[in-house]
Design an enzyme around this catalytic site. Structure first.
Site, PDB file in Angstrom:
ATOM      1  N   SER A 135       0.850  -1.188   0.000  1.00  0.00           N
ATOM      2  CA  SER A 135       0.000   0.000   0.000  1.00  0.00           C
ATOM      3  C   SER A 135       0.887   1.240   0.000  1.00  0.00           C
ATOM      4  CB  SER A 135      -0.909  -0.009   1.234  1.00  0.00           C
ATOM      5  OG  SER A 135      -1.748   1.124   1.249  1.00  0.00           O
ATOM      6  N   LYS A 161      -0.991  -0.736  -4.490  1.00  0.00           N
ATOM      7  CA  LYS A 161      -2.243  -0.047  -4.145  1.00  0.00           C
ATOM      8  C   LYS A 161      -1.913   1.404  -3.855  1.00  0.00           C
ATOM      9  CE  LYS A 161      -4.440  -0.358  -0.052  1.00  0.00           C
ATOM     10  NZ  LYS A 161      -5.291  -0.929   1.031  1.00  0.00           N
ATOM     11  N   LYS A 163      -3.191   5.030  -2.461  1.00  0.00           N
ATOM     12  CA  LYS A 163      -4.193   5.779  -1.720  1.00  0.00           C
ATOM     13  C   LYS A 163      -4.578   7.010  -2.546  1.00  0.00           C
ATOM     14  CE  LYS A 163      -4.279   3.398   2.211  1.00  0.00           C
ATOM     15  NZ  LYS A 163      -5.505   2.804   2.807  1.00  0.00           N
ATOM     16  N   ASP A 189      -7.331   3.017  -3.399  1.00  0.00           N
ATOM     17  CA  ASP A 189      -8.099   2.964  -2.146  1.00  0.00           C
ATOM     18  C   ASP A 189      -8.455   4.384  -1.743  1.00  0.00           C
ATOM     19  OD1 ASP A 189      -9.211   2.449   0.311  1.00  0.00           O
ATOM     20  OD2 ASP A 189      -7.347   1.783   1.261  1.00  0.00           O
ATOM     21  N   GLU A 214     -11.212   0.691  -4.034  1.00  0.00           N
ATOM     22  CA  GLU A 214     -11.585   0.252  -2.688  1.00  0.00           C
ATOM     23  C   GLU A 214     -12.291   1.371  -1.924  1.00  0.00           C
ATOM     24  OE1 GLU A 214      -9.274  -1.378   1.341  1.00  0.00           O
ATOM     25  OE2 GLU A 214      -8.182  -1.084  -0.542  1.00  0.00           O
ATOM     26  N   ASP A 239     -14.364  -2.227   2.080  1.00  0.00           N
ATOM     27  CA  ASP A 239     -13.471  -2.397   3.217  1.00  0.00           C
ATOM     28  C   ASP A 239     -14.234  -2.014   4.474  1.00  0.00           C
ATOM     29  OD1 ASP A 239     -11.542  -2.166   5.218  1.00  0.00           O
ATOM     30  OD2 ASP A 239     -10.274  -0.768   4.151  1.00  0.00           O
ATOM     31  N   LYS A 263     -10.267  -7.578   6.761  1.00  0.00           N
ATOM     32  CA  LYS A 263      -9.364  -7.221   7.849  1.00  0.00           C
ATOM     33  C   LYS A 263      -9.924  -7.823   9.124  1.00  0.00           C
ATOM     34  CE  LYS A 263      -7.843  -2.817   5.850  1.00  0.00           C
ATOM     35  NZ  LYS A 263      -7.986  -1.346   5.930  1.00  0.00           N
ATOM     36  N   GLY A 291      -4.460  -4.533   5.337  1.00  0.00           N
ATOM     37  CA  GLY A 291      -3.555  -4.318   6.452  1.00  0.00           C
ATOM     38  C   GLY A 291      -3.891  -3.047   7.202  1.00  0.00           C
TER      39      GLY A 291
END
Length: 372
Positions: A135, A161, A163, A189, A214, A239, A263, A291
Site C-alpha cells: 500500500s 495499491k 491511496k 483505495d 476500494e 473495506d 481485515k 492491512g
C-alpha cells in the site's frame, strides 16, 4: 483453557516514512499488545485500533478501556474457555470489534501453541507462501510517488495499491500506469473520501485498467455503492463497510461490491474473518487481506489468513521493513514477491523480549499475577 490474567501493553513504533491516507498521516504507531496467560502458557494478540477514531469509531485508548472494564473480566470469570467461544462470551458488549479481535487472537494463539498447531492450518490455509502487495500512501508530488512505486517494484512486490482522495486521483494513477505499464497489478483505495455525486469523475478511472477501487464512499452507504457499481467498469471493493459475514453477504446480494477486503480486526477477529471469506467464496466473490500497519504479530496472523483458498488477489501483506526498521518480532521478509506463511505453532512468531521492553510505553494487567 483457563485464562489466569491478561496483560495490556502499549508500544511506540516509529515508521520508516510517513504514511498518508485520506483520513490523516501516520509517522508512528501506538500499538496495544494483548498477552493472555494460562496454566499451559501464553498467547499474544495485537489491536489494530488507531490513536484517533478516524478509520473507524474505535481508537486505541477506548479499546484498552473496554478490554480492561468489560471484555477481559467475563473471560477471567469462566472456568475454561476455548477461542471459538470468545465471540459468544463477549457478545453482550456492543461493537468494539478491534478490541474483541485482539483478545480473541491472544486466546487463540495460547490455545494453538499449547497443542502445537499453526494458525494457518487452523484457519484452513492451502499454501505456504502468499503473493505480496504493498500500500502506497499519498505523496508530496507525482515525481515522488513514481520513485516510491519504482522502489517497491524493485523489491519484488506483485501489486501496488495507491491511496487516493479528491485532488489526488487521476493524475497520479495515470502517471503510475504510464511509467510502469499495463501489466502492473494496480488498484486504488479512497478510504470513504468521495460521494455518489463524484461518480462521473470516478468513472474516468476506468481508463486505467485497475484491479479495483476500494471503499470510495462512506461505510454506511452500501446502497450508494451498489448504484456507483452500475456506473463504473472498475470493480468496487468494500473495506470499512464490511464488519461481519452478515454484512458481507448483504453487500454482495445488493450488488455493492464484486471484491471484498478482509481485515480481521475490522470484523471482530480471525474466526469471523474466516466466516467472511467462506461467505464470499460461496458467492464467487474474490477476497484479499487488508492491512492496518500491523507489527509482527498482526502481520503474521494476516499471512495465515491470506493463505486460505478464497484469497485470490494479492493483499497488503508487505514485509516488516515496509513500515518498521525494528519490528517487535523477528522480521517477516519478502522473497521473490512472496511472503512465507509462519509454520510454527500459534501465530508462528513471538515478541523479542528486549525489543518489546525497549518499545514499551506502559503495561497494566487484569487478573492474577503476570510473570515477566
Amino acid at each position: 483453557m483457563k485464562i489466569v490474567a491478561v496483560e495490556l501493553r502499549r508500544v511506540h513504533m516509529p515508521l520508516v516514512a510517513p504514511f498518508r491516507t485520506s483520513f490523516g498521516t501516520q509517522t508512528s504507531r501506538d500499538i496495544l499488545i494483548v498477552r493472555a496467560l494460562t496454566p499451559a502458557g501464553e498467547g499474544w494478540g495485537e489491536c489494530v485500533a488507531l490513536p484517533e477514531p478516524s478509520y473507524s469509531s474505535e481508537y486505541i485508548d477506548g479499546a484498552q478501556d473496554v478490554l480492561r472494564r468489560f471484555l477481559i473480566p467475563p473471560l477471567l470469570a469462566l472456568g475454561h474457555v476455548a477461542a471459538q467461544d470468545v465471540a459468544r462470551v463477549l457478545q453482550p458488549v456492543r461493537g468494539h470489534r478491534m478490541a474483541k479481535a485482539a483478545l480473541e487472537m491472544a486466546v487463540l494463539d495460547a490455545e494453538l501453541r499449547a497443542r502445537g498447531e499453526p494458525l494457518a492450518s487452523y484457519l484452513g490455509a492451502v499454501r505456504n507462501h502468499v503473493e505480496a502487495g504493498v500500500s502506497v500512501g499519498i505523496a508530496d508530488s507525482v515525481g515522488q510517488l513514481l520513485d516510491i512505486v519504482g522502489g517497491f517494484l524493485d523489491e519484488g512486490y506483485a501489486r501496488i495499491k495507491l491511496k487516493i482522495q479528491p485532488g489526488w486521483d487521476l493524475e497520479p494513477v495515470a502517471a503510475v500506469r504510464e511509467r510502469f505499464g499495463d501489466d502492473l497489478l494496480l488498484q486504488v483505495d479512497a478510504n470513504t473520501a468521495y460521494t455518489l455525486a463524484d461518480a462521473p469523475h470516478l468513472a474516468k478511472l476506468d481508463a486505467f485498467g485497475l484491479l479495483l477501487i476500494e471503499q470510495p464512499l462512506p461505510e454506511e452507504q452500501v446502497r450508494a455503492h451498489a448504484e456507483l457499481a452500475k456506473r463504473l467498469r472498475t470493480p468496487i471493493c468494500l473495506d470499512e463497510s464490511i464488519t461481519s459475514a452478515v454484512s458481507a453477504a448483504d453487500a454482495i446480494v445488493m450488488g455493492a461490491c464484486s471484491v471484498v477486503n478482509i481485515k480481521a480486526g475490522r470484523v471482530g477477529g480471525y474466526l469471523e474473518a474466516r466466516r467472511v471469506a467462506e461467505v464470499c467464496g460461496a458467492h464467487g466473490v474474490p477476497v484479499w487481506c487488508g492491512g492496518m500497519v500491523e507489527a509482527g504479530l498482526g502481520r503474521a496472523a494476516n499471512l495465515a489468513l491470506a493463505a486460505r483458498p478464497e484469497f485470490l488477489l494479492p493483499g497488503d501483506n508487505s514485509a516488516s521493513q515496509r513500515f518498521y526498521a525494528q519490528d517487535i518480532t523477528e522480521p517477516l521478509t519478502l522473497h521473490d514477491g512472496m511472503m512465507p506463511v509462519p509454520a510454527a505453532p500459534g501465530l508462528g512468531v513471538t515478541p523479542i523480549p528486549e525489543v518489546l521492553s525497549e518499545l514499551t510505553t506502559s503495561v497494566e494487567q487484569v487478573g492474577g499475577r503476570v510473570h515477566q
